[in-house]
Design a protein around this motif. Structure first.
Motif, PDB file in Angstrom:
ATOM      1  N   MET A 172       0.846  -1.180   0.000  1.00  0.00           N
ATOM      2  CA  MET A 172       0.000   0.000   0.000  1.00  0.00           C
ATOM      3  C   MET A 172       0.891   1.243   0.000  1.00  0.00           C
ATOM      4  O   MET A 172       0.998   1.982   0.967  1.00  0.00           O
ATOM      5  CB  MET A 172      -0.916  -0.018   1.231  1.00  0.00           C
ATOM      6  N   ASN A 173       1.546   1.488  -1.149  1.00  0.00           N
ATOM      7  CA  ASN A 173       2.430   2.644  -1.252  1.00  0.00           C
ATOM      8  C   ASN A 173       1.617   3.896  -1.545  1.00  0.00           C
ATOM      9  O   ASN A 173       0.389   3.858  -1.629  1.00  0.00           O
ATOM     10  CB  ASN A 173       3.506   2.401  -2.316  1.00  0.00           C
ATOM     11  N   ALA A 174       2.298   5.019  -1.707  1.00  0.00           N
ATOM     12  CA  ALA A 174       1.598   6.293  -1.854  1.00  0.00           C
ATOM     13  C   ALA A 174       0.709   6.306  -3.098  1.00  0.00           C
ATOM     14  O   ALA A 174      -0.401   6.846  -3.070  1.00  0.00           O
ATOM     15  CB  ALA A 174       2.607   7.433  -1.904  1.00  0.00           C
ATOM     16  N   SER A 175       1.181   5.717  -4.197  1.00  0.00           N
ATOM     17  CA  SER A 175       0.386   5.709  -5.427  1.00  0.00           C
ATOM     18  C   SER A 175      -0.868   4.864  -5.265  1.00  0.00           C
ATOM     19  O   SER A 175      -1.960   5.250  -5.688  1.00  0.00           O
ATOM     20  CB  SER A 175       1.223   5.174  -6.589  1.00  0.00           C
ATOM     21  N   LEU A 176      -0.723   3.707  -4.635  1.00  0.00           N
ATOM     22  CA  LEU A 176      -1.880   2.853  -4.389  1.00  0.00           C
ATOM     23  C   LEU A 176      -2.884   3.545  -3.478  1.00  0.00           C
ATOM     24  O   LEU A 176      -4.089   3.502  -3.708  1.00  0.00           O
ATOM     25  CB  LEU A 176      -1.424   1.546  -3.754  1.00  0.00           C
ATOM     26  N   ALA A 177      -2.380   4.190  -2.437  1.00  0.00           N
ATOM     27  CA  ALA A 177      -3.265   4.866  -1.491  1.00  0.00           C
ATOM     28  C   ALA A 177      -4.022   6.006  -2.163  1.00  0.00           C
ATOM     29  O   ALA A 177      -5.228   6.181  -1.947  1.00  0.00           O
ATOM     30  CB  ALA A 177      -2.454   5.393  -0.306  1.00  0.00           C
ATOM     31  N   ALA A 178      -3.325   6.788  -2.994  1.00  0.00           N
ATOM     32  CA  ALA A 178      -3.980   7.900  -3.689  1.00  0.00           C
ATOM     33  C   ALA A 178      -5.051   7.387  -4.639  1.00  0.00           C
ATOM     34  O   ALA A 178      -6.133   7.971  -4.753  1.00  0.00           O
ATOM     35  CB  ALA A 178      -2.944   8.726  -4.447  1.00  0.00           C
ATOM     36  N   ARG A 179      -4.776   6.267  -5.306  1.00  0.00           N
ATOM     37  CA  ARG A 179      -5.744   5.707  -6.251  1.00  0.00           C
ATOM     38  C   ARG A 179      -6.980   5.183  -5.517  1.00  0.00           C
ATOM     39  O   ARG A 179      -8.112   5.396  -5.945  1.00  0.00           O
ATOM     40  CB  ARG A 179      -5.070   4.589  -7.041  1.00  0.00           C
ATOM     41  N   LEU A 180      -6.755   4.505  -4.406  1.00  0.00           N
ATOM     42  CA  LEU A 180      -7.885   4.016  -3.617  1.00  0.00           C
ATOM     43  C   LEU A 180      -8.749   5.165  -3.121  1.00  0.00           C
ATOM     44  O   LEU A 180      -9.976   5.086  -3.130  1.00  0.00           O
ATOM     45  CB  LEU A 180      -7.379   3.215  -2.419  1.00  0.00           C
ATOM     46  N   TRP A 181      -8.108   6.242  -2.670  1.00  0.00           N
ATOM     47  CA  TRP A 181      -8.857   7.383  -2.147  1.00  0.00           C
ATOM     48  C   TRP A 181      -9.652   8.049  -3.269  1.00  0.00           C
ATOM     49  O   TRP A 181     -10.828   8.402  -3.077  1.00  0.00           O
ATOM     50  CB  TRP A 181      -7.910   8.382  -1.501  1.00  0.00           C
ATOM     51  N   GLY A 209     -20.035   3.868  -0.010  1.00  0.00           N
ATOM     52  CA  GLY A 209     -19.056   4.107  -1.058  1.00  0.00           C
ATOM     53  C   GLY A 209     -17.713   4.554  -0.521  1.00  0.00           C
ATOM     54  O   GLY A 209     -16.658   4.111  -0.987  1.00  0.00           O
ATOM     55  N   MET A 210     -17.721   5.417   0.490  1.00  0.00           N
ATOM     56  CA  MET A 210     -16.485   5.956   1.030  1.00  0.00           C
ATOM     57  C   MET A 210     -15.643   4.890   1.726  1.00  0.00           C
ATOM     58  O   MET A 210     -14.408   4.914   1.677  1.00  0.00           O
ATOM     59  CB  MET A 210     -16.815   7.093   2.005  1.00  0.00           C
ATOM     60  N   LEU A 211     -16.295   3.944   2.389  1.00  0.00           N
ATOM     61  CA  LEU A 211     -15.566   2.967   3.193  1.00  0.00           C
ATOM     62  C   LEU A 211     -15.391   1.614   2.518  1.00  0.00           C
ATOM     63  O   LEU A 211     -14.672   0.757   3.043  1.00  0.00           O
ATOM     64  CB  LEU A 211     -16.277   2.782   4.537  1.00  0.00           C
ATOM     65  N   HIS A 212     -16.004   1.409   1.373  1.00  0.00           N
ATOM     66  CA  HIS A 212     -15.971   0.076   0.774  1.00  0.00           C
ATOM     67  C   HIS A 212     -14.558  -0.379   0.442  1.00  0.00           C
ATOM     68  O   HIS A 212     -14.224  -1.566   0.573  1.00  0.00           O
ATOM     69  CB  HIS A 212     -16.847   0.037  -0.483  1.00  0.00           C
ATOM     70  N   ASN A 213     -13.693   0.518   0.017  1.00  0.00           N
ATOM     71  CA  ASN A 213     -12.340   0.117  -0.372  1.00  0.00           C
ATOM     72  C   ASN A 213     -11.454  -0.244   0.816  1.00  0.00           C
ATOM     73  O   ASN A 213     -10.301  -0.653   0.618  1.00  0.00           O
ATOM     74  CB  ASN A 213     -11.677   1.221  -1.196  1.00  0.00           C
ATOM     75  N   THR A 214     -11.969  -0.121   2.038  1.00  0.00           N
ATOM     76  CA  THR A 214     -11.214  -0.677   3.160  1.00  0.00           C
ATOM     77  C   THR A 214     -11.054  -2.186   2.988  1.00  0.00           C
ATOM     78  O   THR A 214     -10.087  -2.768   3.493  1.00  0.00           O
ATOM     79  CB  THR A 214     -11.906  -0.390   4.501  1.00  0.00           C
ATOM     80  N   GLY A 215     -11.972  -2.809   2.266  1.00  0.00           N
ATOM     81  CA  GLY A 215     -11.818  -4.233   1.963  1.00  0.00           C
ATOM     82  C   GLY A 215     -10.559  -4.501   1.158  1.00  0.00           C
ATOM     83  O   GLY A 215      -9.863  -5.503   1.374  1.00  0.00           O
ATOM     84  N   TRP A 216     -10.229  -3.599   0.224  1.00  0.00           N
ATOM     85  CA  TRP A 216      -8.991  -3.749  -0.544  1.00  0.00           C
ATOM     86  C   TRP A 216      -7.773  -3.547   0.337  1.00  0.00           C
ATOM     87  O   TRP A 216      -6.756  -4.238   0.189  1.00  0.00           O
ATOM     88  CB  TRP A 216      -8.965  -2.765  -1.710  1.00  0.00           C
ATOM     89  N   LYS A 217      -7.841  -2.593   1.258  1.00  0.00           N
ATOM     90  CA  LYS A 217      -6.706  -2.376   2.151  1.00  0.00           C
ATOM     91  C   LYS A 217      -6.434  -3.624   2.986  1.00  0.00           C
ATOM     92  O   LYS A 217      -5.278  -4.014   3.184  1.00  0.00           O
ATOM     93  CB  LYS A 217      -6.964  -1.190   3.078  1.00  0.00           C
ATOM     94  N   ILE A 218      -7.479  -4.246   3.483  1.00  0.00           N
ATOM     95  CA  ILE A 218      -7.307  -5.463   4.272  1.00  0.00           C
ATOM     96  C   ILE A 218      -6.742  -6.584   3.405  1.00  0.00           C
ATOM     97  O   ILE A 218      -5.830  -7.325   3.824  1.00  0.00           O
ATOM     98  CB  ILE A 218      -8.641  -5.886   4.904  1.00  0.00           C
ATOM     99  N   ALA A 219      -7.250  -6.716   2.186  1.00  0.00           N
ATOM    100  CA  ALA A 219      -6.754  -7.756   1.272  1.00  0.00           C
ATOM    101  C   ALA A 219      -5.278  -7.553   0.967  1.00  0.00           C
ATOM    102  O   ALA A 219      -4.485  -8.512   0.961  1.00  0.00           O
ATOM    103  CB  ALA A 219      -7.578  -7.750  -0.013  1.00  0.00           C
TER     104      ALA A 219
END
Length: 301
Positions: A172-181, A209-219
């Motif tokens: 979960m680098n800066a680019s990944l985090a920015a894209r998820l956000w 919608g705002m919190l759904h991508n927390t699933g990706w962070k956990i994965a």
């Protein structure tokens, strides 16, 4: 570059914000557009990863290991806090702030003014083109009165929840985090609008919608701990399986987040039934929002 490193293509954050003006300006809820057909958007994983083509149709050995690891996480009594570390700190803060929006207007404005970032975002929304025709906004009392309860709630949620997606280390680098956000902002706008059109609370849709991508962070956290990364071109079987598992991961984590009754019921449904079999009215709302995000992301920039 492996597939995980390409999961969210590197873009300057200012450029992506400009590419999604509705999310950046916190456009208030408007009537949702007609539903899209499934054929109108590419599959979720390839467009969000920037992968131009799929690999083999069958799961690779690493992909099967990833799915097995996710199943083990889903079998835990709850998602460990260290797999989503900022959530345990920020969700109570969000709940507390939302309760304070029930205070008299002057008291709410005083509370907002104590947080410089929150006050700035409230003023920015009230001064956006959507509200500009109603005159110049001079203070937070006027701004809060103008944007209303839903506008204030969405600003609070956006400001408080953004750090959940911040990270600069590991997969979960800066680019990944920015894209998820960026994707979370856009998805929240769509799910809010479609929730209102479906007779659901718009703010419940926004939270979904705002919190759904927390699933990706956990994965991604689970992948990193297991030392697994799929190849550059995921298989079609993995593309089909992973979003459903991510939805369940979101639900498993969000069952503890008692922000609103509607959101909590949606989280419980996500954990129990997944997305394709979801029985909560917000399940089709979320699917439609994901399709809209897919269509938008496939457009030339």
């Amino acid at each position: 570059m492996n597939w995980v490193a390409r999961l969210f293509p590197s873009r300057a954050e200012t450029a992506t914000v400009a590419a999604r003006p509705a999310a950046a300006a916190y456009k208030p809820v408007v009537p949702a557009p007609p539903p899209l057909a499934l054929a109108d958007a590419p599959p979720f994983l390839p467009w969000i990863s920037g992968t131009p083509a799929l690999g083999d149709s069958a799961l690779s050995a690493d992909e099967q290991r990833i799915l097995d690891k996710v199943e083990k996480v889903l079998a835990l009594p709850s998602i460990p806090d260290n797999m989503l570390p900022r959530a345990a700190e920020l969700l109570p803060q969000l709940i507390g702030l939302l309760r304070e929006t029930q205070l008299p207007l002057q008291a709410v404005a005083e509370r907002v003014n104590k947080d410089g970032m929150l006050a700035a975002e409230v003023m920015r929304l009230a001064s956006s083109p959507y509200y500009r025709a109603q005159g110049q906004v001079v203070d937070t009392v006027q701004a809060i009165r103008l944007i209303g309860a839903l506008g204030l709630q969405t600003v609070i949620a956006r400001v408080v929840l953004k750090p959940i997606y911040r990270s600069s280390a590991g997969l979960m680098n800066a680019s990944l985090a920015a894209r998820l956000w960026e994707h979370s902002e856009a998805l929240a706008q769509h799910t809010s609008a479609h929730a209102a059109a479906a007779g659901q609370e718009a703010f419940d849709g926004y939270l979904a919608g705002m919190l759904h991508n927390t699933g990706w962070k956990i994965a991604l956290c689970a992948m990193e701990r297991a030392g697994i990364a799929p190849g550059a071109n995921p298989s079609s079987a993995f593309v089909a399986a992973m979003p459903e598992q991510v939805h369940r991961l979101f639900g498993h984590a969000a069952q503890r987040w008692t922000i609103t009754p509607g959101f909590l019921a949606f989280a419980q449904d996500a954990r129990q039934h997944g997305l394709a079999g979801g029985k909560h009215p917000l399940a089709p709302v979320l699917r439609q929002g994901q399709l809209l995000c897919g269509v938008e992301d496939a457009l030339p920039r």
